[in-house]
Design a protein around this motif. Structure first.
Motif, short mmCIF file in Angstrom:
data_model
loop_
_atom_site.label_atom_id
_atom_site.label_comp_id
_atom_site.label_asym_id
_atom_site.label_seq_id
_atom_site.Cartn_x
_atom_site.Cartn_y
_atom_site.Cartn_z
N PRO A 118 -4.40 3.16 -1.99
CA PRO A 118 -2.94 3.21 -2.07
C PRO A 118 -2.40 4.57 -1.65
CG PRO A 118 -3.88 2.25 -4.04
CD PRO A 118 -5.02 2.82 -3.27
N ARG A 160 -0.98 -5.74 8.82
CA ARG A 160 -1.11 -4.50 8.08
C ARG A 160 -1.70 -3.42 8.97
NH1 ARG A 160 -3.45 -4.34 2.08
NH2 ARG A 160 -1.59 -5.61 1.92
N THR A 178 -5.67 -0.66 3.07
CA THR A 178 -5.13 -1.11 1.79
C THR A 178 -6.08 -0.85 0.63
OG1 THR A 178 -6.04 -3.32 2.20
CG2 THR A 178 -3.77 -2.91 2.89
N SER A 195 0.81 -1.22 0.00
CA SER A 195 0.00 0.00 0.00
C SER A 195 0.84 1.27 0.00
CB SER A 195 -0.92 0.01 1.23
OG SER A 195 -0.17 0.08 2.42
#
Length: 476
Positions: free
Chosen positions: A99, A92, A96, A46
């Motif tokens: 971007p 994460r 995501t 990302s």
């Protein structure tokens, strides 16, 4: 022209792993902040590094990675991001679905604590704040940019006309109106920040808190409509700007530090706060000493002495200004002028007890070590050593002790004594590594220039390599 790879955080992290580099080493190889590499490893696919960083990654892969490195890199890409995450047990931390295009720097939100019930503040009373990120003792690029933005905003307020109609202004983050009582609390906060700075072994640890406090003070100034309040606000901002400059100076960001000192002097002059103004000029002059630009520093040092004469005679400002002027004169090779300035500076010994102001911390116990530094600058190692050796018995701060040790190493170099040079120089390098002090690093860099005559000694050569390695470390 062949277009380079479109790098993502995942590919950058894969290259780091393929080259078997630590976060710090990989950041140093690329010439980026360590937090940038951490950000790539956190955001992975990302994250999109900036265009100039993309080019650096291209060059690193093509020219600095070995054939084995490139083979491992391709294998990691084939395995994919999911496998990388599972292997590193990484979760994460970003959305995501969107971007990120320019996200080399991690997002940081300083915590704002409250000192009183009605006034917002940026200091947690129980302990000094530290920054988030992999290297909390370093000043991030984002923090530096934010300070420069604040300086730009603050500069515009100097040309804003003052409307002397209101005695109080609404403070955007407070419940109630801004008045002298509130500003007195901010003055207390300023002193607390200086205290935290003095006690912190690594000075950059307090930078985030200082920056946030500066932001609140600048915002308050933009809405000020009372001449009396405005003058007090200018003093408070000039105070915090000097602290900001001190942290930046210790972190080796000389241009930003000079900007802070110059603007602090402008604010202090506008408020007719002569001692604060003289201190800003003195600190600005010290950058010239720090960077061996003594001719540039001399006008600032002399102006500081003149301004200090208009200040409070119960404060040691004029003695500090004379002490720094002496160091500048020594750098210019003017031994007689240096001695006259130091004779004036020694008048601080006859000064009674002075109030604790934070921004002014000069006392007679610093005179000896500063005079010894001047003697080293003038090429007189023997009298310098007679002053320096007893200082090692005093309970000095890490920075002051390192400065004394560097001067003792320099005295050894001037006398052609490699044992003394290596012994004291090596201890100074250890202190610099532990504290990450750009001030100590700069003093060591000055020492490196004195090692030429001992270059044939292998231990001195090793010391020179250690100083060079320290100077190129991303923490400095």
């Amino acid at each position: 022209m062949v277009r380079g790879r479109e790098w993502s955080g995942f590919e950058a992290a894969a290259l780091q792993e393929a080259m078997r580099r630590s976060v710090r080493d990989f950041a140093a190889l690329l010439g980026v902040e360590g937090t940038t590499v951490v950000n790539w490893r956190t955001g992975l696919g990302s994250v999109r590094p900036r265009s100039q960083t993309q080019a650096i990654l291209d060059t690193t892969l093509d020219q600095r990675a070995t054939a084995d490195d490139r083979a491992r890199f391709e294998e990691i890409l084939i395995e994919g991001e999911a496998a990388w995450r599972e292997r590193h047990q990484t979760s994460r931390r970003r959305d995501t679905t969107k971007p990120v295009q320019t996200s080399d720097d991690p997002s940081r939100t300083p915590t704002v604590q409250s000192l009183g019930t009605a006034v917002p503040t940026t200091v947690e009373v129980s302990r000094p704040a530290t920054q988030a990120g992999a290297y909390p003792m370093e000043i991030s690029e984002m923090n530096r940019r934010e300070v420069l933005r604040l300086l730009s905003i603050a500069t515009t307020t100097l040309i804003t006309p003052v409307i002397i109609d209101w005695d109080r202004v609404q403070f955007t983050a407070a419940s109630g109106r801004l008045d002298m009582g509130v500003l007195d609390q901010y003055a207390t906060l300023n002193r607390m920040l200086w205290k935290h700075y003095g006690e912190a072994e690594t000075k950059a640890a307090v930078f985030g808190t200082v920056r946030e406090h500066l932001s609140i003070l600048v915002d308050g100034l933009r809405g000020s409509h009372s001449a009396k309040l405005r003058s007090r606000q200018l003093e408070l901002i000039a105070d915090v700007l000097q602290l900001t400059g001190e942290i930046l100076l210790d972190s080796n960001h000389l241009a930003e530090a000079a900007h802070c000192y110059a603007l602090s002097g402008t604010f202090a002059a506008d408020a007719q706060a002569y001692d604060l103004w003289a201190c800003a000029l003195t600190r600005h002059a010290y950058i010239g000493i720090f960077d061996n630009r003594f001719d540039d520093a001399l006008p600032l040092a002399e102006e500081a002495v003149e301004v200090a004469r208009r200040g409070d005679i119960s404060l040691p400002t004029r003695y500090w200004a004379e002490s720094v002027r002496a160091q500048v004169q020594a750098g210019c090779g003017e031994a007689d002028e240096c001695q006259r300035a130091f004779d004036a500076a020694r008048g601080v010994a006859g000064l009674g007890e002075t109030p604790s102001l934070g921004w002014l911390r000069f006392s007679g116990d610093r005179i000896d070590e500063e005079e010894a530094s001047c003697l080293i600058q003038l090429g007189q190692p023997e009298p310098a050593e007679r002053i320096l050796m007893p200082l090692l018995e005093r309970p000095l701060s890490a920075r002051r002790r390192a400065s004394v040790l560097v001067d003792l190493a320099a005295a050894g170099a001037l006398r052609g004594d490699p044992v003394q040079t290596v012994w004291y120089g090596g201890v100074s390098v250890d202190i610099a590594r532990r504290t990450r002090s750009g001030y100590v690093g700069r003093r060591l860099d000055q020492l490196r220039g004195r090692l030429t005559g001992l270059a044939d000694d292998r231990h001195v050569a090793h010391l020179e390599r250690e100083i060079t390695r320290l100077a190129t470390s991303p923490a400095y």
